[in-house]
Design a protein around this motif. Structure first.
Motif, PDB file in Angstrom:
ATOM      1  N   SER A  65     -44.407  13.993   8.876  1.00  0.00           N
ATOM      2  CA  SER A  65     -43.320  13.901   9.849  1.00  0.00           C
ATOM      3  C   SER A  65     -43.853  13.979  11.280  1.00  0.00           C
ATOM      4  O   SER A  65     -43.448  13.212  12.160  1.00  0.00           O
ATOM      5  CB  SER A  65     -42.304  15.016   9.594  1.00  0.00           C
ATOM      6  N   GLU A  66     -44.787  14.895  11.516  1.00  0.00           N
ATOM      7  CA  GLU A  66     -45.368  15.023  12.854  1.00  0.00           C
ATOM      8  C   GLU A  66     -46.218  13.802  13.205  1.00  0.00           C
ATOM      9  O   GLU A  66     -46.240  13.359  14.367  1.00  0.00           O
ATOM     10  CB  GLU A  66     -46.214  16.288  12.934  1.00  0.00           C
ATOM     11  N   THR A  67     -46.905  13.254  12.221  1.00  0.00           N
ATOM     12  CA  THR A  67     -47.717  12.055  12.463  1.00  0.00           C
ATOM     13  C   THR A  67     -46.838  10.872  12.837  1.00  0.00           C
ATOM     14  O   THR A  67     -47.181  10.068  13.716  1.00  0.00           O
ATOM     15  CB  THR A  67     -48.550  11.720  11.219  1.00  0.00           C
ATOM     16  N   LEU A  68     -45.687  10.755  12.206  1.00  0.00           N
ATOM     17  CA  LEU A  68     -44.764   9.657  12.520  1.00  0.00           C
ATOM     18  C   LEU A  68     -44.206   9.784  13.930  1.00  0.00           C
ATOM     19  O   LEU A  68     -43.844   8.771  14.546  1.00  0.00           O
ATOM     20  CB  LEU A  68     -43.625   9.620  11.496  1.00  0.00           C
ATOM     21  N   THR A  69     -44.129  10.988  14.458  1.00  0.00           N
ATOM     22  CA  THR A  69     -43.709  11.158  15.857  1.00  0.00           C
ATOM     23  C   THR A  69     -44.758  10.569  16.789  1.00  0.00           C
ATOM     24  O   THR A  69     -44.426   9.910  17.782  1.00  0.00           O
ATOM     25  CB  THR A  69     -43.495  12.649  16.177  1.00  0.00           C
ATOM     26  N   ILE A  70     -46.039  10.785  16.472  1.00  0.00           N
ATOM     27  CA  ILE A  70     -47.122  10.233  17.288  1.00  0.00           C
ATOM     28  C   ILE A  70     -47.207   8.721  17.103  1.00  0.00           C
ATOM     29  O   ILE A  70     -47.309   7.960  18.068  1.00  0.00           O
ATOM     30  CB  ILE A  70     -48.456  10.902  16.913  1.00  0.00           C
ATOM     31  N   PHE A  71     -47.138   8.267  15.856  1.00  0.00           N
ATOM     32  CA  PHE A  71     -47.191   6.836  15.536  1.00  0.00           C
ATOM     33  C   PHE A  71     -45.754   6.321  15.388  1.00  0.00           C
ATOM     34  O   PHE A  71     -45.359   5.825  14.319  1.00  0.00           O
ATOM     35  CB  PHE A  71     -47.967   6.624  14.230  1.00  0.00           C
ATOM     36  N   TYR A  72     -44.997   6.390  16.464  1.00  0.00           N
ATOM     37  CA  TYR A  72     -43.559   6.128  16.373  1.00  0.00           C
ATOM     38  C   TYR A  72     -43.205   4.727  15.876  1.00  0.00           C
ATOM     39  O   TYR A  72     -42.198   4.562  15.172  1.00  0.00           O
ATOM     40  CB  TYR A  72     -42.893   6.409  17.735  1.00  0.00           C
ATOM     41  N   PRO A  73     -43.981   3.647  16.166  1.00  0.00           N
ATOM     42  CA  PRO A  73     -43.598   2.348  15.598  1.00  0.00           C
ATOM     43  C   PRO A  73     -43.702   2.321  14.067  1.00  0.00           C
ATOM     44  O   PRO A  73     -43.012   1.546  13.412  1.00  0.00           O
ATOM     45  CB  PRO A  73     -44.598   1.370  16.228  1.00  0.00           C
ATOM     46  N   VAL A  74     -44.575   3.161  13.505  1.00  0.00           N
ATOM     47  CA  VAL A  74     -44.761   3.181  12.054  1.00  0.00           C
ATOM     48  C   VAL A  74     -43.513   3.719  11.358  1.00  0.00           C
ATOM     49  O   VAL A  74     -43.272   3.427  10.185  1.00  0.00           O
ATOM     50  CB  VAL A  74     -46.011   4.016  11.694  1.00  0.00           C
ATOM     51  N   ALA A  75     -42.702   4.485  12.090  1.00  0.00           N
ATOM     52  CA  ALA A  75     -41.464   5.010  11.526  1.00  0.00           C
ATOM     53  C   ALA A  75     -40.301   4.030  11.679  1.00  0.00           C
ATOM     54  O   ALA A  75     -39.186   4.314  11.231  1.00  0.00           O
ATOM     55  CB  ALA A  75     -41.098   6.336  12.183  1.00  0.00           C
ATOM     56  N   GLY A  76     -40.564   2.864  12.301  1.00  0.00           N
ATOM     57  CA  GLY A  76     -39.500   1.893  12.534  1.00  0.00           C
ATOM     58  C   GLY A  76     -39.508   0.771  11.520  1.00  0.00           C
ATOM     59  O   GLY A  76     -40.177   0.820  10.488  1.00  0.00           O
ATOM     60  N   ARG A  77     -38.720  -0.249  11.809  1.00  0.00           N
ATOM     61  CA  ARG A  77     -38.597  -1.411  10.929  1.00  0.00           C
ATOM     62  C   ARG A  77     -38.690  -2.684  11.765  1.00  0.00           C
ATOM     63  O   ARG A  77     -38.170  -2.751  12.884  1.00  0.00           O
ATOM     64  CB  ARG A  77     -37.248  -1.413  10.189  1.00  0.00           C
ATOM     65  N   ARG A  78     -39.350  -3.678  11.194  1.00  0.00           N
ATOM     66  CA  ARG A  78     -39.410  -4.971  11.873  1.00  0.00           C
ATOM     67  C   ARG A  78     -38.124  -5.724  11.597  1.00  0.00           C
ATOM     68  O   ARG A  78     -37.822  -6.047  10.443  1.00  0.00           O
ATOM     69  CB  ARG A  78     -40.604  -5.765  11.369  1.00  0.00           C
ATOM     70  N   GLU A  79     -37.381  -6.004  12.645  1.00  0.00           N
ATOM     71  CA  GLU A  79     -36.105  -6.702  12.490  1.00  0.00           C
ATOM     72  C   GLU A  79     -36.060  -8.012  13.250  1.00  0.00           C
ATOM     73  O   GLU A  79     -35.102  -8.761  13.152  1.00  0.00           O
ATOM     74  CB  GLU A  79     -34.963  -5.787  12.955  1.00  0.00           C
ATOM     75  N   ASP A  80     -37.098  -8.278  14.039  1.00  0.00           N
ATOM     76  CA  ASP A  80     -37.202  -9.536  14.757  1.00  0.00           C
ATOM     77  C   ASP A  80     -38.682  -9.905  14.778  1.00  0.00           C
ATOM     78  O   ASP A  80     -39.541  -9.026  14.675  1.00  0.00           O
ATOM     79  CB  ASP A  80     -36.654  -9.398  16.178  1.00  0.00           C
ATOM     80  N   HIS A  81     -38.984 -11.176  14.931  1.00  0.00           N
ATOM     81  CA  HIS A  81     -40.371 -11.610  14.751  1.00  0.00           C
ATOM     82  C   HIS A  81     -41.366 -10.897  15.669  1.00  0.00           C
ATOM     83  O   HIS A  81     -42.386 -10.412  15.185  1.00  0.00           O
ATOM     84  CB  HIS A  81     -40.470 -13.126  14.934  1.00  0.00           C
ATOM     85  N   PRO A  82     -41.139 -10.797  16.980  1.00  0.00           N
ATOM     86  CA  PRO A  82     -42.189 -10.193  17.809  1.00  0.00           C
ATOM     87  C   PRO A  82     -42.062  -8.678  17.967  1.00  0.00           C
ATOM     88  O   PRO A  82     -42.845  -8.082  18.698  1.00  0.00           O
ATOM     89  CB  PRO A  82     -42.017 -10.875  19.178  1.00  0.00           C
TER      90      PRO A  82
END
Length: 446
Positions: A65-82
């Motif tokens: 959980s703490e690592t995902l705060t640092i690597f915040y894009p890794v906790a997200g989702r790709r919803e558009d190409h770029p």
């Protein structure tokens, strides 16, 4: 052997992502990656003095959980190409019970069951339109108390180097040594190589991901090469006529050897010994680019070096294959990448591909080679020591064929080869020849 999933949850970042970081822009090379998960299984035996399993499991989740705060894009989702939408949806986290002792599982490693220790089917091709988790984890508890941590990192953002930094950070936080790991660099990739918005690029890449015709029913085998075998290969690959040339690296020698024998196996399976071949080396651009890039730069900072060979047969020397690979590697330069930066349209052109004209009409055998050497996966310590062994994948599955992952071991190197079943069978029949070719019995298939 039974592996039972006992729990499944989503691990979210320990702190919400700030509003000004809610949209993360991918770089040009992220856009070109296949949407697939890169797998790994880390095996940690039970040791005296370790904390209770319940404490270890809680620590793994808290530190993730703490690592995902640092690597915040890794906790997200790709919803558009770029872009990745940094919406804190988190990582998928599973726990499983294995009704087996780890020692029994690893002596020898039961590759047919390895994929069951992973949280998803590895290397399966997905569509860009799927909003997939960037990271999935499966913590497997063996009867003996040993733990195998299976991870699948989505290739959209995490290449081998980026994935290593993510997992190194997670391990450091878990063992209470967060200050030992530098922060990730999320800006250099997209600022230096910004994404393009050409519809043709997106359409072609998306079609490549959804086109299952390139995928075959494949199986994976692991071949271990001892230090003596590697030294023999390097000696055979050395250019004896040029004392000023650098000796071949371990990777150069082994990659050329693998390229040759995977090609021979494919030729035997297809009944056509005249097909040319192309070795596709996936090269990390960070060191060749220099500033602003470093090993902490996140993204797919990768370049495919394509090496064409008209004829490969049993008499083809490793020295020759190393020499033509070196020639192509020598053309990689910061200047080439700067040309791509100024004009992304040259991607796929002869300037970048450097292949004979019309080669695609000759149906060459492609062999993809990638190195995980130097990525320090064997050093990942979550607070209960370094891994006893690292697995990649196993069993049978529909995936891209003719892929080799090369890794370091304490005693030498190992190669994980994924090929169509009939081709793997040809390669296995050739094991005796491989041993004789190296004049050394320390080559084994496990």
């Amino acid at each position: 052997m039974e592996i039972t999933i006992t729990s499944k949850e989503i691990i979210k970042p320990s702190l919400p992502t700030p509003d000004d970081h809610k949209l993360f822009q991918l770089c040009l090379f992220d856009q070109l990656q296949l949407v697939t998960y890169l797998p790994m299984v880390l095996f940690y035996p039970n040791k005296e003095g370790l904390s209770e399993l319940s404490h270890i499991r809680a620590q793994l989740k808290r530190s993730l959980s703490e690592t995902l705060t640092i690597f915040y894009p890794v906790a997200g989702r790709r919803e558009d190409h770029p872009f990745i939408t940094c919406n804190d949806e988190g990582a998928l986290y599973l726990e499983a019970k294995v009704n087996h002792n780890m020692v029994e599982f690893l002596r020898p490693p039961k590759l047919d069951f390895l994929n069951k220790l992973l949280p998803c089917e590895p290397n399966k091709m997905h569509s860009y339109r799927e909003a997939l988790p960037q990271v999935l984890v499966q913590v497997n508890i063996f009867n003996c108390g040993g733990i195998a941590i299976g991870t699948c990192n989505l290739h959209t953002l995490l290449d081998g180097c980026s994935g290593s930094h993510f997992q190194t950070t997670w391990a450091a936080i878990c063992r209470g040594s967060r200050e030992q790991v530098p922060p990730p660099d999320f800006s250099s990739g997209s600022s230096f190589f910004p994404p393009v918005n050409h519809f043709s690029l997106h359409g072609n890449v998306d079609q490549n991901n959804e086109d299952s015709s390139a995928q075959k029913m494949c199986t994976t085998r692991r071949f271990v090469f001892g230090a003596e075998s590697i030294n023999t290969l390097r000696a055979e690959a050395k250019d004896c006529g040029d004392e000023s040339s650098k000796p071949p690296t371990r990777y150069e020698a082994l990659a050329a050897f693998i390229w040759k024998h995977m090609t021979l196996a494919c030729q035997m399976g297809g009944g056509d010994s005249t097909r040319p071949t192309v070795a596709i080396h996936i090269v990390d651009m960070r060191r060749r680019m220099g500033e602003p890039f470093s090993k902490y730069t996140i993204g797919n900072i990768l370049w495919p070096v394509m090496v064409f060979c008209e004829t490969v047969n049993a008499n083809t020397g490793v020295r020759y294959l190393v020499s033509i690979c070196r020639e192509k590697f020598g053309k990689l330069s910061r200047e080439l990448f700067l040309r791509v930066k100024s004009d992304p349209n040259i991607l796929g052109s002869t300037q970048c591909m450097d292949l004979p004209q019309g080669v695609e009409t000759r149906n060459p055998i492609p062999i993809v080679l990638t190195s995980w050497c130097g990525l320090n996966f064997s050093e990942l310590d979550f607070g209960f020591g370094k891994p006893l062994w690292i697995g990649v994948r196993g069993g049978d599955q529909e995936t891209l064929p003719n892929v080799a992952v090369i890794m370091e071991t304490d005693a030498g190197m190992e190669a994980w080869l994924t090929m169509e079943m009939q081709h793997i069978a040809n390669l296995e029949r050739d094991i005796k020849f491989l041993r004789l070719a190296l004049h050394n019995p320390s080559v084994s298939d496990i």
